[in-house]
Write a protein that holds these residues in place. Structure first.
Motif, PDB file in Angstrom:
ATOM      1  N   GLY A   1       0.814  -1.214   0.000  1.00 64.85           N
ATOM      2  CA  GLY A   1       0.000   0.000   0.000  1.00 64.85           C
ATOM      3  C   GLY A   1       0.841   1.255   0.000  1.00 64.85           C
ATOM      4  O   GLY A   1       2.061   1.212   0.111  1.00 64.85           O
ATOM      5  N   LYS A   2       0.161   2.345  -0.160  1.00 60.68           N
ATOM      6  CA  LYS A   2       0.861   3.634  -0.183  1.00 60.68           C
ATOM      7  C   LYS A   2       1.022   4.142   1.234  1.00 60.68           C
ATOM      8  O   LYS A   2       0.197   3.886   2.094  1.00 60.68           O
ATOM      9  N   LYS A   3       2.107   4.892   1.419  1.00 59.81           N
ATOM     10  CA  LYS A   3       2.251   5.550   2.710  1.00 59.81           C
ATOM     11  C   LYS A   3       1.120   6.562   2.836  1.00 59.81           C
ATOM     12  O   LYS A   3       0.710   7.162   1.857  1.00 59.81           O
ATOM     13  N   LYS A   4       0.683   6.753   4.050  1.00 62.64           N
ATOM     14  CA  LYS A   4      -0.370   7.754   4.264  1.00 62.64           C
ATOM     15  C   LYS A   4       0.209   9.131   3.976  1.00 62.64           C
ATOM     16  O   LYS A   4       1.290   9.461   4.445  1.00 62.64           O
ATOM     17  N   SER A   5      -0.514   9.916   3.195  1.00 64.05           N
ATOM     18  CA  SER A   5       0.035  11.244   2.972  1.00 64.05           C
ATOM     19  C   SER A   5      -0.595  12.243   3.944  1.00 64.05           C
ATOM     20  O   SER A   5      -1.754  12.127   4.333  1.00 64.05           O
ATOM     21  N   VAL A   6       0.228  13.207   4.311  1.00 64.48           N
ATOM     22  CA  VAL A   6      -0.179  14.227   5.277  1.00 64.48           C
ATOM     23  C   VAL A   6       0.161  15.584   4.665  1.00 64.48           C
ATOM     24  O   VAL A   6       1.285  15.790   4.211  1.00 64.48           O
ATOM     25  N   ALA A   7      -0.803  16.480   4.619  1.00 64.47           N
ATOM     26  CA  ALA A   7      -0.535  17.801   4.044  1.00 64.47           C
ATOM     27  C   ALA A   7      -0.373  18.843   5.143  1.00 64.47           C
ATOM     28  O   ALA A   7      -0.886  18.679   6.248  1.00 64.47           O
ATOM     29  N   GLY A   8       0.351  19.915   4.834  1.00 60.21           N
ATOM     30  CA  GLY A   8       0.435  21.069   5.722  1.00 60.21           C
ATOM     31  C   GLY A   8      -0.692  22.016   5.339  1.00 60.21           C
ATOM     32  O   GLY A   8      -0.894  22.300   4.158  1.00 60.21           O
ATOM     33  N   LEU A   9      -1.443  22.465   6.312  1.00 64.82           N
ATOM     34  CA  LEU A   9      -2.580  23.352   6.058  1.00 64.82           C
ATOM     35  C   LEU A   9      -2.429  24.618   6.893  1.00 64.82           C
ATOM     36  O   LEU A   9      -2.448  24.561   8.120  1.00 64.82           O
ATOM     37  N   ASP A  10      -2.253  25.738   6.215  1.00 66.11           N
ATOM     38  CA  ASP A  10      -2.094  27.020   6.910  1.00 66.11           C
ATOM     39  C   ASP A  10      -3.369  27.837   6.704  1.00 66.11           C
ATOM     40  O   ASP A  10      -3.641  28.308   5.597  1.00 66.11           O
ATOM     41  N   VAL A  11      -4.156  27.943   7.765  1.00 62.58           N
ATOM     42  CA  VAL A  11      -5.384  28.736   7.677  1.00 62.58           C
ATOM     43  C   VAL A  11      -5.048  30.154   8.137  1.00 62.58           C
ATOM     44  O   VAL A  11      -4.977  30.432   9.332  1.00 62.58           O
TER      45      VAL A  11
ATOM     46  N   SER B   1      -6.169  34.022   3.665  1.00 58.31           N
ATOM     47  CA  SER B   1      -6.185  32.956   2.671  1.00 58.31           C
ATOM     48  C   SER B   1      -5.776  31.617   3.282  1.00 58.31           C
ATOM     49  O   SER B   1      -5.196  31.579   4.366  1.00 58.31           O
ATOM     50  N   ILE B   2      -6.082  30.563   2.546  1.00 53.26           N
ATOM     51  CA  ILE B   2      -5.721  29.212   2.977  1.00 53.26           C
ATOM     52  C   ILE B   2      -4.638  28.675   2.047  1.00 53.26           C
ATOM     53  O   ILE B   2      -4.736  28.816   0.824  1.00 53.26           O
ATOM     54  N   LYS B   3      -3.596  28.129   2.640  1.00 53.38           N
ATOM     55  CA  LYS B   3      -2.512  27.571   1.845  1.00 53.38           C
ATOM     56  C   LYS B   3      -2.337  26.116   2.238  1.00 53.38           C
ATOM     57  O   LYS B   3      -2.368  25.795   3.425  1.00 53.38           O
ATOM     58  N   MET B   4      -2.106  25.269   1.239  1.00 54.73           N
ATOM     59  CA  MET B   4      -1.824  23.864   1.540  1.00 54.73           C
ATOM     60  C   MET B   4      -0.615  23.406   0.743  1.00 54.73           C
ATOM     61  O   MET B   4      -0.429  23.803  -0.404  1.00 54.73           O
ATOM     62  N   VAL B   5       0.197  22.562   1.376  1.00 54.11           N
ATOM     63  CA  VAL B   5       1.383  22.021   0.714  1.00 54.11           C
ATOM     64  C   VAL B   5       1.491  20.555   1.081  1.00 54.11           C
ATOM     65  O   VAL B   5       1.243  20.176   2.225  1.00 54.11           O
ATOM     66  N   GLU B   6       1.835  19.740   0.085  1.00 53.97           N
ATOM     67  CA  GLU B   6       2.113  18.339   0.380  1.00 53.97           C
ATOM     68  C   GLU B   6       3.524  18.030  -0.115  1.00 53.97           C
ATOM     69  O   GLU B   6       3.892  18.385  -1.233  1.00 53.97           O
ATOM     70  N   LEU B   7       4.316  17.407   0.757  1.00 54.87           N
ATOM     71  CA  LEU B   7       5.687  17.043   0.421  1.00 54.87           C
ATOM     72  C   LEU B   7       5.836  15.545   0.579  1.00 54.87           C
ATOM     73  O   LEU B   7       5.079  14.912   1.311  1.00 54.87           O
ATOM     74  N   ASP B   8       6.839  14.971  -0.089  1.00 56.98           N
ATOM     75  CA  ASP B   8       7.222  13.602   0.262  1.00 56.98           C
ATOM     76  C   ASP B   8       8.734  13.477   0.218  1.00 56.98           C
ATOM     77  O   ASP B   8       9.441  14.455  -0.008  1.00 56.98           O
ATOM     78  N   GLY B   9       9.229  12.274   0.469  1.00 57.64           N
ATOM     79  CA  GLY B   9      10.677  12.071   0.532  1.00 57.64           C
ATOM     80  C   GLY B   9      11.108  11.944   1.974  1.00 57.64           C
ATOM     81  O   GLY B   9      10.352  11.489   2.834  1.00 57.64           O
ATOM     82  N   LYS B  10      12.371  12.356   2.200  1.00 57.12           N
ATOM     83  CA  LYS B  10      12.909  12.315   3.559  1.00 57.12           C
ATOM     84  C   LYS B  10      13.224  13.739   4.002  1.00 57.12           C
ATOM     85  O   LYS B  10      13.319  14.634   3.157  1.00 57.12           O
ATOM     86  N   VAL B  11      13.426  13.918   5.289  1.00 58.93           N
ATOM     87  CA  VAL B  11      13.594  15.279   5.791  1.00 58.93           C
ATOM     88  C   VAL B  11      14.720  16.035   5.062  1.00 58.93           C
ATOM     89  O   VAL B  11      14.618  17.230   4.812  1.00 58.93           O
ATOM     90  N   ASN B  12      15.785  15.303   4.660  1.00 56.72           N
ATOM     91  CA  ASN B  12      16.873  15.998   3.961  1.00 56.72           C
ATOM     92  C   ASN B  12      16.766  15.981   2.446  1.00 56.72           C
ATOM     93  O   ASN B  12      17.604  16.556   1.763  1.00 56.72           O
TER      94      ASN B  12
ATOM     95  N   ARG C   1       6.647  18.727   8.655  1.00 56.10           N
ATOM     96  CA  ARG C   1       6.330  17.999   9.887  1.00 56.10           C
ATOM     97  C   ARG C   1       5.474  16.776   9.537  1.00 56.10           C
ATOM     98  O   ARG C   1       5.650  15.700  10.105  1.00 56.10           O
ATOM     99  N   GLY C   2       4.580  16.965   8.584  1.00 57.91           N
ATOM    100  CA  GLY C   2       3.727  15.857   8.134  1.00 57.91           C
ATOM    101  C   GLY C   2       4.554  14.711   7.597  1.00 57.91           C
ATOM    102  O   GLY C   2       4.233  13.535   7.823  1.00 57.91           O
ATOM    103  N   VAL C   3       5.636  15.020   6.868  1.00 54.33           N
ATOM    104  CA  VAL C   3       6.502  13.978   6.304  1.00 54.33           C
ATOM    105  C   VAL C   3       7.161  13.187   7.430  1.00 54.33           C
ATOM    106  O   VAL C   3       7.258  11.958   7.360  1.00 54.33           O
ATOM    107  N   GLU C   4       7.578  13.892   8.482  1.00 54.63           N
ATOM    108  CA  GLU C   4       8.213  13.198   9.625  1.00 54.63           C
ATOM    109  C   GLU C   4       7.253  12.194  10.265  1.00 54.63           C
ATOM    110  O   GLU C   4       7.685  11.232  10.889  1.00 54.63           O
ATOM    111  N   LEU C   5       5.951  12.437  10.119  1.00 55.20           N
ATOM    112  CA  LEU C   5       4.956  11.608  10.819  1.00 55.20           C
ATOM    113  C   LEU C   5       4.516  10.377  10.036  1.00 55.20           C
ATOM    114  O   LEU C   5       3.781   9.555  10.541  1.00 55.20           O
TER     115      LEU C   5
END
Ligand code: ATP
Ligand code: MG
Length: 353
Positions: free
Chosen positions: A4-14, A18-29, A348-352
């Motif tokens: 299965g796929k890793k669960k994805s987690v997005a950053g949500l800045d309310v 305005s509302i901004k959202m970002v989704e990242l993947d990979g490793k912290v570095n 932070r979402g990627v770390e989780l």
């Protein structure tokens, strides 16, 4: 993970504008940008940090997700402003268990709200034989419930509630990988709030949220020149033809008055830091600015002159791989300042995961 796929987690800045959202993947570095979206909120949806219109916010979150292919069902979000209290406190040396048992008692002295009304978190930032330095963060519970409700209404689950100023710091750390000798001030100028975080290496020395931001500039133009909100916003962004007969020379002094307030508040923050710590040696080397409010023409130069410090624009994608076939570089650099907090939350979402 095998299946299965890793669960994805997005950053949500309310934000209040305005509302901004970002989704990242990979490793912290080695992070990659997966998706990103941004949409304005109608006026007065969020007042004084409080979401007045939960439905509006949840609709906009859903719309950002569907228009920008953001598929994550889990989000990391942040809080800021008056409801958030952050303090560095110095305690006698003690074990983890002793700290855990006594933290409420120590925190009580530093938090101006009843402890039963806040969510409290803490982190040991330094330990010596003489002292334990602890960073405490508290947020009014009603504020956390408010943002959680809006997110859940949008069908997403809020798995972490961070603090905007630390998300900003996280964004700085992943992109700049500072060493302990580097002392910078991170400054995020939003519409209604300005987050200031004095950081040494990866350690936050002092933070302060100030209720001044881009909307102050718009307000002054509206009131002094008798403009509508839309007209004042356009004038502020350099579209002076937006208003017929407007004298160019009447704008500059009005903007300059607000810039002076912004500079004074930053200076006050430096003074507060000196007054509340024993530290007389740390010297801030530069200011890294972000937030939509930082895009005001000439603001960076003006702040630099007033504070006698270099002011640079923080690049939230400096160390993040971006596929230019998928994301238009011009658009990205246009909205880059607004995305700093959301990038920090997404990381932070990627770390989780
Ligand atoms: N080109 C520009 N010139 C001047 N100001 C701008 C420009 N673009 C955006 N702004 C201002 O940036 C502000 C919005 O910034 P941002 O999106 O960072 O705020 P927010 O996150 O919604 O608000 P907050 O964090 O304070 O709740 C608005 O006041 C807007 O007028
Ligand atoms: Mg903001």
């Amino acid at each position: 993970m095998l299946f299965g796929k890793k669960k994805s987690v997005a950053g949500l800045d309310v934000g209040s504008s305005s509302i901004k959202m970002v989704e990242l993947d990979g490793k912290v570095n080695s992070l990659n940008l997966v998706s990103l979206g941004y949409e304005n909120l109608p006026d007065n949806t969020i007042v004084d940090g409080q979401i007045m219109e939960l439905n509006v916010v949840s609709d906009v979150i859903q719309s950002v997700c569907s228009n920008h292919q953001i598929n994550a069902n889990q989000v990391v979000t942040g809080v800021s402003g008056h409801s958030v209290i952050i303090k560095n406190i110095v305690l006698p040396p003690m074990s983890q268990e002793e700290l855990e048992e006594s933290i409420d008692w120590h925190a009580e002295e530093h938090i101006p709200y009843d402890l039963s009304d806040v969510n409290l978190d803490y982190q040991v930032t330094a330990e010596t034989p003489e002292a334990t330095q602890v960073l405490i963060a508290a947020c009014k519970r009603e504020r956390i419930d408010n943002i959680k409700q809006a997110i859940q209404l949008a069908g997403k689950s809020p798995i972490v509630i961070d603090v905007d100023t630390f998300a900003l710091q996280n964004c700085y750390e992943i992109n700049y990988q500072p060493d302990a000798s580097q002392v910078v001030t991170l400054l995020n100028i939003g519409a209604s709030t300005m987050n200031v975080n004095i950081v040494q290496g990866t350690r936050s020395l002092f933070t302060r949220d100030i209720t001044v931001g881009g909307s102050q500039f718009t307000d002054v133009l509206q009131r002094s020149l008798g403009l509508s909100f839309q007209q004042a916003e356009a004038v502020k962004r350099g579209v002076s033809e937006a208003v017929e007969g407007l004298e160019e020379k009447s704008i500059e002094p009005l903007m300059s008055n607000v810039t002076e307030i912004v500079a004074m508040e930053i200076q006050k923050t430096f003074d507060f830091y000196r007054a509340t710590s024993e530290d007389n040696e740390t010297v801030v080397q530069k200011i890294l600015i972000s937030g939509g409010g930082s895009k005001l023409a000439g603001l960076a130069e003006d702040l630099s002159a007033r504070l006698e410090l270099p002011v640079e624009v923080l690049d939230p994608f400096r160390n993040i791989k971006v596929d230019t076939r998928k994301f238009d570089p011009d658009y990205l650099s246009e909205i880059m300042p607004e995305m700093a907090v959301a990038v920090g939350l997404a990381a932070r979402g990627v770390e989780l995961r």
